[in-house]
Write a protein that holds these residues in place. Structure first.
Motif, PDB file in Angstrom:
ATOM      1  N   ARG A 317       0.821  -1.207   0.000  1.00 24.12           N
ATOM      2  CA  ARG A 317       0.000   0.000   0.000  1.00 24.12           C
ATOM      3  C   ARG A 317       0.858   1.262   0.000  1.00 24.12           C
ATOM      4  NH1 ARG A 317      -2.648  -1.661   5.659  1.00 24.12           N
ATOM      5  NH2 ARG A 317      -1.113  -0.809   7.110  1.00 24.12           N
ATOM      6  N   ARG A 318       2.065   1.178   0.552  1.00 25.88           N
ATOM      7  CA  ARG A 318       2.962   2.335   0.477  1.00 25.88           C
ATOM      8  C   ARG A 318       3.405   2.565  -0.968  1.00 25.88           C
ATOM      9  NH1 ARG A 318       3.770   7.064   1.094  1.00 25.88           N
ATOM     10  NH2 ARG A 318       5.863   7.833   1.350  1.00 25.88           N
ATOM     11  N   VAL A 319       3.742   1.508  -1.675  1.00 23.60           N
ATOM     12  CA  VAL A 319       4.122   1.618  -3.081  1.00 23.60           C
ATOM     13  C   VAL A 319       2.984   2.238  -3.888  1.00 23.60           C
ATOM     14  CG1 VAL A 319       4.580   0.247  -5.158  1.00 23.60           C
ATOM     15  CG2 VAL A 319       5.862  -0.204  -3.060  1.00 23.60           C
ATOM     16  N   ASP A 320       1.775   1.789  -3.620  1.00 22.62           N
ATOM     17  CA  ASP A 320       0.616   2.319  -4.339  1.00 22.62           C
ATOM     18  C   ASP A 320       0.432   3.811  -4.057  1.00 22.62           C
ATOM     19  OD1 ASP A 320      -1.991   1.918  -5.848  1.00 22.62           O
ATOM     20  OD2 ASP A 320      -2.744   2.626  -3.916  1.00 22.62           O
ATOM     21  N   TYR A 321       0.586   4.202  -2.803  1.00 23.56           N
ATOM     22  CA  TYR A 321       0.411   5.613  -2.438  1.00 23.56           C
ATOM     23  C   TYR A 321       1.480   6.475  -3.104  1.00 23.56           C
ATOM     24  CZ  TYR A 321      -0.598   9.654   0.533  1.00 23.56           C
ATOM     25  OH  TYR A 321      -0.954  10.897   0.991  1.00 23.56           O
TER      26      TYR A 321
END
Length: 664
Positions: A317-321
């Motif tokens: 989810r950090r990569v996506d953000y």
């Protein structure tokens, strides 16, 4: 002050020197280590003004605000003295300071002599521990780390020699409560090498009512009083000190994955944020199914634990953000591929604004590194992150490196070489070679390290330099170029072994992110040569590293290295003061994970896991993050104990965690 007022109080093989005008301790001296300064010394710290003397304080009430310092009267008592500080009609503070031989004791009493109840919303006492960074040798020989735990009725402070050896000075609250602490004298005038003046607070409700789980209003009835008493003593080991604190609870850990349990041994446990179940006599489990902190109350004591989602979930989810919110797509040309900070309140990217720690280079390199590591592990869709990484590779080669592979801070600031950036950029291109097979990427990675060495990198403790150099040399195979890189690394290790404690200043005079790369360098040199001098040097310096972290039973603090300037340099709020946990504290965990077998223990592994778990507090459930949780209740009177709203450089802890998994 009466003529028989003592100028010195002896306790436990050490003593306190007192100011004859105020009765305040000027210095605590350990008889076994007389050169060490447990309190700030004006001779070394000219910003240490008399108003911050030990035991002076402030009181905020419904009748007004007051300070005490120089007493109106003092009276000799057995083992010491008692001073009176009238503050207003019907309101006074008494300070009793005495020794019973082994311990120095202090009792601060607020007396309400008036006919009306008194409401206290601020009560703090100055404790100016000597937590300063002079030159490295001076810090190791003379200064202390102040480890603070403001857990209400379970509260203490531990002033530990920065060398990690010798006796520590411990303060333990025995009556009353300390529920917060503040930092004062932190601003551009005092800069980054000092921690500031520390004040221990019974309550800070007037300035920051929500800090540390909530600050109460303290009521004192007419004719009544409120007391805070603590003792100070010398302790040979951390274990001895912790045993003396009479802890009301014992935690199996301070962090856990969501759905897993933290076990607590205590008479009573409660939490407004987590599920608490009693499983036996003095035995409880605390669980939570959401990513975030949880306050835990143990009677009148309080601490914080943290539950985090699994590593893969957090990384995904950090990569996506990052992909959605932290790329400067509005820029022209290759500049549109830069990764930049973002204000998580508005999801608006943050411009450089001529500020070197808000650039599109330097510490922001953690973002493309994280995306690339996620892709290598299959935790990111290559069709989504591949084009982002392709664009960033071109951007970095053009705007973050010159023709000689010299790194610079960013595309929008002066192109000043920065040694720190070299291993980060080199590692990106090494990982790019791993991901794509491009030989040019490996060549550029090697060029960057070679340029680092040419610019003096072998005399600089650049973060991750040693492990990056070893990895590039391994990728180059059995070649003269690989051999030269290894020889440069070994030469660097010999240089720093010879320096002993005389480490050079980097961007700060002395810090944990100097010592962790130093231990890594010595570990790498030992791995390359098998020479015992490097193993012995690593063993000697390991206590320096471990001393930066304290034993507090708190998720943000346990084992986490003290760092107290990056809220100002990297955040929007521009708050100096302790950042817990700062992402570079994860360097300690990575260093402990790669220690030689003879130095690595179950305790070092446990400590590494605690630090890794603590750093999850900088990542949020929506994929956003904070560059700095500024821990004190207030900093120079401004409310803190907050997450800075800028997502900036905090992803290094995830990068280090994934790198450690690759290495092991």
């Amino acid at each position: 002050m009466p003529a028989d007022f003592p100028l010195r109080l002896d306790f436990g093989g050490g003593h306190a020197d007192l100011d004859p005008a105020t009765g305040a301790p000027l210095q605590f001296t350990d008889g076994a280590d007389p050169a060490r300064r447990f309190l700030l010394d004006p001779a070394d710290a000219p910003w240490h003004s008399i108003e911050h003397q030990w035991g002076s304080g402030h009181l905020t009430t419904d009748r007004g605000g007051y300070r005490w310092h120089s007493p109106a009267t003092s009276t000799a008592v057995e083992g010491g003295f008692e001073s009176e500080h009238p503050l207003a009609e019907g309101l006074r503070v008494t300070v009793r300071r005495w020794t019973d031989g082994d311990r120095l004791r202090e009792r601060y009493t607020v007396a309400n002599d008036g006919p009306e109840p008194l409401a206290i919303t601020g009560l703090g006492i100055q404790t100016p521990f000597g937590d300063v960074y002079g030159a490295a040798r001076d810090a190791l020989d003379r200064a202390v780390h102040a480890h603070l735990f403001t857990g209400g009725t379970w509260a203490w402070a531990l002033a530990q020699p920065m060398s990690g050896t010798g006796r520590s000075l411990g303060l333990i609250v025995r009556e009353g409560a300390v529920r917060a602490y503040s930092i004062e004298s932190r601003n551009p005038a005092s800069y980054s090498n000092i921690r500031g003046h520390i004040a221990l607070l019974a309550t800070d409700r007037a300035r920051n009512p929500a800090a540390f789980g909530g600050q109460p209003e303290l009521a004192v009835a007419p004719g009544g009083s409120l007391a805070l008493e603590w003792e100070l003593g010398w302790y040979d080991t951390i274990a001895d000190f912790l045993a003396a604190t009479d802890a009301p609870a014992r935690f199996s850990s301070c962090t856990a994955q969501t759905g897993e349990a933290i076990t607590v041994e205590a008479d009573e446990v409660a939490s407004p944020d987590a599920t608490v179940v009693q499983t036996g006599e003095r035995r409880w489990t605390v669980t939570a199914d959401r990513h975030g902190p949880a306050t835990v109350d143990i009677g009148g004591a309080r601490t914080e634990v943290f539950f985090h989602d699994d590593l893969e979930t957090v990384v995904r989810r950090r990569v996506d953000y990052i992909a959605r919110h932290q790329i400067a797509r509005e820029r022209p040309g290759l500049l549109a591929h830069a990764f930049v900070p973002v204000d998580v309140r508005t999801k608006t990217t943050h411009s450089t604004n001529a500020w070197q720690d808000w650039t599109d280079g330097s510490e922001r390199v953690a973002m493309p590194l994280l995306l690339q590591l996620a892709a290598l592990r299959g935790w990111a869709d290559p069709t989504e992150v591949g084009p982002l990484l392709d664009g960033w590779a071109e951007f970095a080669a053009r705007h973050l490196l010159d023709a000689d592979a010299t790194p610079t801070r960013g595309s929008q600031v002066g192109r000043v070489p920065r040694l720190y950036d070299a291993p980060w950029l080199a590692r990106f291109f090494l990982d790019r070679h791993r991901l794509t097979g491009d030989p040019a990427a490996l060549d550029l990675a090697a060029c960057i390290i070679e340029r680092n060495f040419a610019l003096g990198g072998t005399a600089h403790l650049s973060i991750t330099l040693s492990e990056t150099t070893v990895a590039i040399a391994e990728a180059l195979g059995d070649t003269p170029r690989a051999a030269a890189l290894r020889e440069g690394l070994i030469a660097s290790a010999r240089h720093f072994t010879g320096l002993g404690r005389n480490l050079p200043a980097h961007e700060v005079n002395y810090e944990q992110s100097i010592v962790a790369p130093l231990v890594d360098l010595l570990t790498a040199a030992y791995g390359l040569t098998g020479e015992s001098e490097f193993l012995d040097a690593a063993a000697e310096r390991l206590p320096w590293l471990l001393a930066f972290g304290g034993p507090q039973p708190h998720a943000r603090l346990h084992g986490v290295a003290i760092r107290h300037w990056d809220g100002y340099w990297f955040g929007i709020e521009r708050l100096w003061g302790d950042v817990f946990p700062h992402h570079w504290s994860a360097l300690t965990a990575a260093t402990l994970r790669r220690l030689p077998a003879s130095l690595r223990t179950a305790d070092t592994d446990r400590l590494a896991a605690a630090i890794e778990g603590a750093n999850m507090a900088n990542q949020f459930a929506d994929g956003s993050a904070t560059c700095a949780f500024v821990m004190p209740s207030t900093v120079d009177g401004r409310a803190a104990h907050l997450d800075d709203p800028l997502a900036n450089d905090q992803d290094w802890h995830l990068v280090l965690r994934l790198r450690t998994l690759d290495e092991t």
